[in-house]
Motif scaffolding. Structure first.
Motif, PDB file in Angstrom:
ATOM      1  N   LEU A   1      37.917  12.945 -83.099  1.00  0.00           N
ATOM      2  CA  LEU A   1      38.684  13.717 -84.098  1.00  0.00           C
ATOM      3  C   LEU A   1      37.934  15.069 -84.544  1.00  0.00           C
ATOM      4  O   LEU A   1      36.856  15.160 -84.612  1.00  0.00           O
ATOM      5  CB  LEU A   1      38.850  12.853 -85.406  1.00  0.00           C
ATOM      6  N   ASP A   2      38.909  16.135 -84.454  1.00  0.00           N
ATOM      7  CA  ASP A   2      38.256  17.427 -84.754  1.00  0.00           C
ATOM      8  C   ASP A   2      39.303  18.206 -85.450  1.00  0.00           C
ATOM      9  O   ASP A   2      40.249  18.823 -84.866  1.00  0.00           O
ATOM     10  CB  ASP A   2      37.930  18.259 -83.252  1.00  0.00           C
ATOM     11  N   THR A   3      38.955  18.254 -86.736  1.00  0.00           N
ATOM     12  CA  THR A   3      40.011  19.214 -87.790  1.00  0.00           C
ATOM     13  C   THR A   3      39.895  20.485 -87.292  1.00  0.00           C
ATOM     14  O   THR A   3      40.549  21.213 -88.089  1.00  0.00           O
ATOM     15  CB  THR A   3      39.802  18.643 -89.052  1.00  0.00           C
ATOM     16  N   GLY A   4      38.847  21.019 -86.885  1.00  0.00           N
ATOM     17  CA  GLY A   4      38.594  22.396 -86.601  1.00  0.00           C
ATOM     18  C   GLY A   4      39.457  22.993 -85.453  1.00  0.00           C
ATOM     19  O   GLY A   4      39.627  24.154 -85.071  1.00  0.00           O
ATOM     20  N   ALA A   5      40.068  21.834 -84.499  1.00  0.00           N
ATOM     21  CA  ALA A   5      40.910  22.460 -83.423  1.00  0.00           C
ATOM     22  C   ALA A   5      42.219  22.375 -83.907  1.00  0.00           C
ATOM     23  O   ALA A   5      42.958  21.590 -84.276  1.00  0.00           O
ATOM     24  CB  ALA A   5      40.675  21.052 -82.456  1.00  0.00           C
ATOM     25  N   SER A   6      42.865  23.645 -83.649  1.00  0.00           N
ATOM     26  CA  SER A   6      44.396  23.624 -83.904  1.00  0.00           C
ATOM     27  C   SER A   6      45.265  22.766 -83.219  1.00  0.00           C
ATOM     28  O   SER A   6      46.624  22.389 -83.766  1.00  0.00           O
ATOM     29  CB  SER A   6      44.730  25.197 -83.833  1.00  0.00           C
ATOM     30  N   ASP A   7      44.968  22.586 -82.072  1.00  0.00           N
ATOM     31  CA  ASP A   7      45.760  21.917 -81.022  1.00  0.00           C
ATOM     32  C   ASP A   7      45.109  20.338 -80.716  1.00  0.00           C
ATOM     33  O   ASP A   7      43.811  20.127 -81.136  1.00  0.00           O
ATOM     34  CB  ASP A   7      46.209  22.426 -79.764  1.00  0.00           C
ATOM     35  N   VAL A   8      46.136  19.550 -80.430  1.00  0.00           N
ATOM     36  CA  VAL A   8      45.459  18.371 -79.382  1.00  0.00           C
ATOM     37  C   VAL A   8      44.780  19.041 -78.268  1.00  0.00           C
ATOM     38  O   VAL A   8      45.780  19.556 -77.500  1.00  0.00           O
ATOM     39  CB  VAL A   8      46.415  17.424 -78.957  1.00  0.00           C
ATOM     40  N   ILE A   9      43.768  18.814 -77.776  1.00  0.00           N
ATOM     41  CA  ILE A   9      43.116  19.304 -76.558  1.00  0.00           C
ATOM     42  C   ILE A   9      42.725  18.187 -75.671  1.00  0.00           C
ATOM     43  O   ILE A   9      42.058  17.357 -75.844  1.00  0.00           O
ATOM     44  CB  ILE A   9      41.804  19.921 -77.080  1.00  0.00           C
ATOM     45  N   LEU A  10      43.317  18.499 -74.572  1.00  0.00           N
ATOM     46  CA  LEU A  10      42.911  17.536 -73.312  1.00  0.00           C
ATOM     47  C   LEU A  10      41.964  18.106 -72.282  1.00  0.00           C
ATOM     48  O   LEU A  10      42.036  19.176 -71.778  1.00  0.00           O
ATOM     49  CB  LEU A  10      44.302  17.144 -72.657  1.00  0.00           C
ATOM     50  N   THR A  11      41.046  17.285 -71.835  1.00  0.00           N
ATOM     51  CA  THR A  11      40.229  17.613 -70.564  1.00  0.00           C
ATOM     52  C   THR A  11      41.139  17.653 -69.596  1.00  0.00           C
ATOM     53  O   THR A  11      42.277  16.989 -69.434  1.00  0.00           O
ATOM     54  CB  THR A  11      39.098  16.803 -70.397  1.00  0.00           C
ATOM     55  N   GLU A  12      40.708  18.273 -68.297  1.00  0.00           N
ATOM     56  CA  GLU A  12      41.618  18.276 -67.003  1.00  0.00           C
ATOM     57  C   GLU A  12      41.764  16.715 -66.490  1.00  0.00           C
ATOM     58  O   GLU A  12      42.975  16.440 -66.113  1.00  0.00           O
ATOM     59  CB  GLU A  12      40.941  19.024 -65.808  1.00  0.00           C
ATOM     60  N   GLN A  13      40.722  15.903 -66.681  1.00  0.00           N
ATOM     61  CA  GLN A  13      40.938  14.564 -65.931  1.00  0.00           C
ATOM     62  C   GLN A  13      41.817  13.854 -67.110  1.00  0.00           C
ATOM     63  O   GLN A  13      42.619  13.063 -66.320  1.00  0.00           O
ATOM     64  CB  GLN A  13      39.729  13.742 -66.467  1.00  0.00           C
ATOM     65  N   ASP A  14      41.889  13.967 -68.222  1.00  0.00           N
ATOM     66  CA  ASP A  14      42.863  13.062 -69.226  1.00  0.00           C
ATOM     67  C   ASP A  14      44.289  13.670 -68.975  1.00  0.00           C
ATOM     68  O   ASP A  14      45.327  13.041 -69.312  1.00  0.00           O
ATOM     69  CB  ASP A  14      42.418  13.348 -70.713  1.00  0.00           C
ATOM     70  N   ALA A  15      44.314  15.044 -68.584  1.00  0.00           N
ATOM     71  CA  ALA A  15      45.680  15.786 -68.595  1.00  0.00           C
ATOM     72  C   ALA A  15      46.454  15.027 -67.351  1.00  0.00           C
ATOM     73  O   ALA A  15      47.499  14.864 -67.113  1.00  0.00           O
ATOM     74  CB  ALA A  15      45.528  17.281 -68.259  1.00  0.00           C
ATOM     75  N   ARG A  16      45.638  15.036 -66.025  1.00  0.00           N
ATOM     76  CA  ARG A  16      45.911  14.329 -64.884  1.00  0.00           C
ATOM     77  C   ARG A  16      46.644  12.851 -65.323  1.00  0.00           C
ATOM     78  O   ARG A  16      47.515  12.334 -64.834  1.00  0.00           O
ATOM     79  CB  ARG A  16      45.079  14.290 -63.800  1.00  0.00           C
ATOM     80  N   GLN A  17      45.672  11.963 -66.205  1.00  0.00           N
ATOM     81  CA  GLN A  17      45.954  10.838 -66.492  1.00  0.00           C
ATOM     82  C   GLN A  17      47.323  10.562 -67.028  1.00  0.00           C
ATOM     83  O   GLN A  17      48.173   9.568 -66.701  1.00  0.00           O
ATOM     84  CB  GLN A  17      44.899  10.181 -67.320  1.00  0.00           C
ATOM     85  N   VAL A  18      47.834  11.511 -68.050  1.00  0.00           N
ATOM     86  CA  VAL A  18      49.156  11.590 -68.550  1.00  0.00           C
ATOM     87  C   VAL A  18      50.215  12.126 -67.800  1.00  0.00           C
ATOM     88  O   VAL A  18      51.356  12.260 -68.567  1.00  0.00           O
ATOM     89  CB  VAL A  18      48.816  11.890 -69.993  1.00  0.00           C
ATOM     90  N   GLY A  19      49.987  12.455 -66.667  1.00  0.00           N
ATOM     91  CA  GLY A  19      51.070  13.229 -65.995  1.00  0.00           C
ATOM     92  C   GLY A  19      51.278  14.535 -65.948  1.00  0.00           C
ATOM     93  O   GLY A  19      52.382  15.297 -65.449  1.00  0.00           O
ATOM     94  N   ILE A  20      50.251  15.288 -66.340  1.00  0.00           N
ATOM     95  CA  ILE A  20      50.152  16.733 -66.332  1.00  0.00           C
ATOM     96  C   ILE A  20      49.333  17.273 -65.111  1.00  0.00           C
ATOM     97  O   ILE A  20      48.223  16.710 -64.941  1.00  0.00           O
ATOM     98  CB  ILE A  20      49.515  17.281 -67.530  1.00  0.00           C
ATOM     99  N   ASP A  21      49.804  18.336 -64.170  1.00  0.00           N
ATOM    100  CA  ASP A  21      49.035  18.786 -63.174  1.00  0.00           C
ATOM    101  C   ASP A  21      48.443  20.209 -63.806  1.00  0.00           C
ATOM    102  O   ASP A  21      48.926  21.113 -63.915  1.00  0.00           O
ATOM    103  CB  ASP A  21      50.189  18.972 -62.059  1.00  0.00           C
TER     104      ASP A  21
END
Length: 252
Positions: A159-179
């Motif tokens: 959890l990071d209330t200072g981040a305006s967005d949900v932030i994904l690492t490259e590895q997690d992005a690949r895991q959820v179907g994002i190239d």
């Protein structure tokens, strides 16, 4: 000379059966009921259930499944009882061993899946659903770690209330179907390791206990981040969230 008191073990007189006939010592005749009652009782129970099935208003498939389960349970139960009666000590040891094995498997599954009280205690990132929300205790470092399903795939966030967005690492992005290789990294982000660049994306769905969100704004960062972050684009879509006594609670 042969001792008159000595009898050869092959002497037929040594093998005379006691009187009473039947070729079996008195009192050792097995009664039919005592031998077969653990087989007869399940059969009778199945027959009674067959008579009651028409009154249960079940479909054909449900009736067949119920009948199969009853017959299987009756056969396994009868065999188990006969085994226990024939060798109680060994049977109880076998049962104890299987109980321990199944208990270890159940504990392992609870920890792996996060289901159950033990799994939630040992894996706090799964959260505990209560009072319409889901709660997460703080880690020893004071962070809140959450296991969220993104596009159907589990992803661990901090959890990071200072981040305006949900932030994904490259590895997690690949895991959820994002190239990540096909994204445009034009959004600047400041991290603990310095400035980096991210690419804006939309997550089709995010689910966490009773919480379900669609079309969530997010960004993918290729460098400078070791852990995906759960930021305000997720939190602002909730009805409420609070931190009290080192426990984070999210409400849908």
């Amino acid at each position: 000379m042969t001792d008159p008191e000595f009898r050869s073990p092959w002497d037929p007189q040594n093998h005379k059966m006691p009187s009473g006939g039947g070729g079996r010592p008195p009192g050792n005749r097995p009664a039919f009921w005592s031998m077969y009652k653990w087989v007869i009782i399940p059969i009778v129970l199945v027959m009674v259930l067959l008579l009651l099935l028409p009154k249960l208003s079940l479909s054909g498939g449900q009736t067949a499944t119920l009948l199969y389960d009853i017959i299987l349970l009756a056969m396994v139960g009868a065999g188990l009882i006969v085994h226990i009666r024939s060798n109680p000590g060994q049977a109880l040891r076998n049962i104890a061993a299987w109980v321990i094995i199944l208990g270890i498997l159940a504990l392992g599954y609870s920890i792996w899946s996060g289901s159950g009280r033990i799994g939630q205690e040992l894996n706090p990132s799964m959260g505990q659903v209560a009072n319409g929300g889901i709660s997460f205790p703080a880690t020893l470092g004071g962070h809140y770690v959450l296991r969220v399903k993104v596009n159907g795939e589990p992803v661990t966030f901090v959890l990071d209330t200072g981040a305006s967005d949900v932030i994904l690492t490259e590895q997690d992005a690949r895991q959820v179907g994002i190239d990540p290789d096909r994204l445009n990294y034009s959004q600047p982000y400041d991290t603990a390791n310095g400035r980096t660049w991210g690419a804006r994306v939309r997550l089709s769905e995010m689910s966490l206990g009773p919480i379900y969100l669609e079309n969530v704004r997010a960004s993918v960062i290729r460098r400078g981040l070791d852990q995906s972050l759960l930021g305000m684009s997720f939190l602002e879509r909730l009805s409420a969230y609070q931190v009290k006594d080192n426990v984070l609670t999210l409400f849908p």
